[in-house]
Write an enzyme that holds these catalytic residues in place. Structure first.
Site, PDB file in Angstrom:
ATOM      1  CG  ASN A   9      -1.714   1.213   1.428  1.00 56.54           C
ATOM      2  OD1 ASN A   9      -1.813   2.029   0.521  1.00 56.54           O
ATOM      3  ND2 ASN A   9      -2.314   1.363   2.600  1.00 56.54           N
ATOM      4  CD1 TRP A  10       3.481   0.907  -2.909  1.00 56.95           C
ATOM      5  CD2 TRP A  10       3.491   2.065  -4.829  1.00 56.95           C
ATOM      6  NE1 TRP A  10       4.138   0.148  -3.849  1.00 56.95           N
ATOM      7  CE2 TRP A  10       4.156   0.838  -5.044  1.00 56.95           C
ATOM      8  CE3 TRP A  10       3.373   2.947  -5.906  1.00 56.95           C
ATOM      9  CZ2 TRP A  10       4.698   0.478  -6.279  1.00 56.95           C
ATOM     10  CZ3 TRP A  10       3.908   2.591  -7.132  1.00 56.95           C
ATOM     11  CH2 TRP A  10       4.573   1.371  -7.324  1.00 56.95           C
ATOM     12  CE  LYS A  11      -0.241   3.383   4.705  1.00 58.37           C
ATOM     13  NZ  LYS A  11      -0.177   3.551   6.158  1.00 58.37           N
ATOM     14  CG  HIS A  95      -5.863   2.066   5.204  1.00 59.72           C
ATOM     15  ND1 HIS A  95      -5.474   3.043   6.094  1.00 59.72           N
ATOM     16  CD2 HIS A  95      -4.823   1.208   5.091  1.00 59.72           C
ATOM     17  CE1 HIS A  95      -4.233   2.778   6.484  1.00 59.72           C
ATOM     18  NE2 HIS A  95      -3.819   1.674   5.893  1.00 59.72           N
ATOM     19  CD  GLU A  97      -3.072   5.721   6.602  1.00 61.45           C
ATOM     20  OE1 GLU A  97      -3.077   5.742   5.360  1.00 61.45           O
ATOM     21  OE2 GLU A  97      -2.135   5.234   7.270  1.00 61.45           O
ATOM     22  CD  GLU A 167      -3.547  -2.243   7.348  1.00 63.52           C
ATOM     23  OE1 GLU A 167      -2.482  -2.537   6.799  1.00 63.52           O
ATOM     24  OE2 GLU A 167      -4.135  -1.169   7.169  1.00 63.52           O
ATOM     25  N   GLY A 173       2.369   2.645  10.718  1.00 64.79           N
ATOM     26  CA  GLY A 173       3.321   3.738  10.534  1.00 64.79           C
ATOM     27  C   GLY A 173       3.978   4.195  11.820  1.00 64.79           C
ATOM     28  CB  SER A 212       5.182  -1.218  12.085  1.00 64.31           C
ATOM     29  OG  SER A 212       4.723   0.111  12.259  1.00 64.31           O
ATOM     30  N   GLY A 234       4.893   1.468   4.663  1.00 64.59           N
ATOM     31  CA  GLY A 234       6.229   2.055   4.514  1.00 64.59           C
ATOM     32  C   GLY A 234       7.235   1.149   3.818  1.00 64.59           C
TER      33      GLY A 234
END
Ligand code: PGA
Length: 249
Positions: A9-11, A95, A97, A167, A173, A212, A234
């Site tokens: 997931n490159w966000k 997600h 976020e 998650e 992160g 993470s 990440g």
């Protein structure tokens, strides 16, 4: 045998040329990985060109989100049909976020699930508790409600296509990872909750861990029975790390 998946997931990271290069590096190393499906989820702007770069590889393409509607006057939105038309196969939904910053609710997510199925996109459906929810020992209750209000309402034939990602929000992160035992405990709970509705079919559902995850901890987490892969943030921005994680099985 459940399908093993490692998804990146490159966000909101990389410019298009950087994303194309990152995807090319993953493709070049993908033959080092066996028995694990690799999935990349770049930003919307990158999807067409990354799709072209993945075409002759076994690496699959995912979006990070989709609109609730098929088409129409929804400025700034991108529909599941549009995603499918550029070769997207998966779509991350729910997600934390998006739940936190963009107000996505179970109701929003049920609409997004429906448009994904309609357009043959496989949802990677995220669930997970926040730090205060874990600290007050409500993590099972929170995740159970997230599942019962969404995935548990699906038809069996739609449910069979779903990939789940656990998650824990406190691990995303932050450099803090759930311990392999905490991950296994929650993954088993998720499978049990889904089995209460879908019976044996839950045995075949891939449940990915995210938060993470990196080359140094992936092996221990992936060694657990109910952990079927990872949703990597990440560390997916460095091809060598992403591939090393996928090789941890
Ligand atoms: P992280 O993100 O690996 O950077 O913690 C995971 C995710 O949000 O999917």
């Amino acid at each position: 045998m459940r399908k093993k998946i490692v998804a990146g997931n490159w966000k909101m990271n990389t410019l298009v040329f950087e994303g194309e290069s990152l995807a090319a590096q993953v493709v070049a190393k993908s033959n080092e990985v066996s028995g694990v499906s690799l999935v990349l989820a770049p930003p919307f702007t990158h999807l067409s060109s990354v799709a072209a770069g993945l075409k002759t590889s076994s690496v699959a393409l995912s979006a990070q989100n989709c609109a609730t509607e098929d088409s129409g006057a929804y400025t700034g939105e991108v529909s599941a049909a549009m995603l499918a038309s550029v070769g997207v196969q998966y779509c991350i939904l729910g997600h934390s976020e998006r739940r936190e910053y963009y107000g996505e609710t179970d109701e929003t997510l049920n609409k997004k699930l429906a448009v994904c199925f309609k357009n043959n996109l496989i949802p990677i459906f995220c669930v997970g508790e926040k730090l205060d929810e874990r600290e007050s020992n409500r993590h099972f209750e929170v995740v159970k409600a997230q599942l019962e209000n969404t995935l548990c309402k699906l038809s069996e034939s739609d449910y069979e296509k779903v990939v789940v990602a656990y998650e824990p929000v406190w691990a995303i992160g932050t450099g803090k990872t759930a311990s392999p035992e905490q991950a296994q405990e929650m993954h088993a709970f998720i499978r049990k909750t889904l089995a209460a509705k879908f019976g044996d079919k839950a045995e075949a559902t891939p449940i990915l861990y995210g938060g993470s995850c990196k080359p140094s901890n992936a092996k221990d987490i992936f060694s657990k029975n109910d952990v079927d892969g990872g949703l990597i943030g990440g560390a997916s921005l460095v091809a060598d790390d992403f591939i090393a994680i996928a090789k941890s099985f």
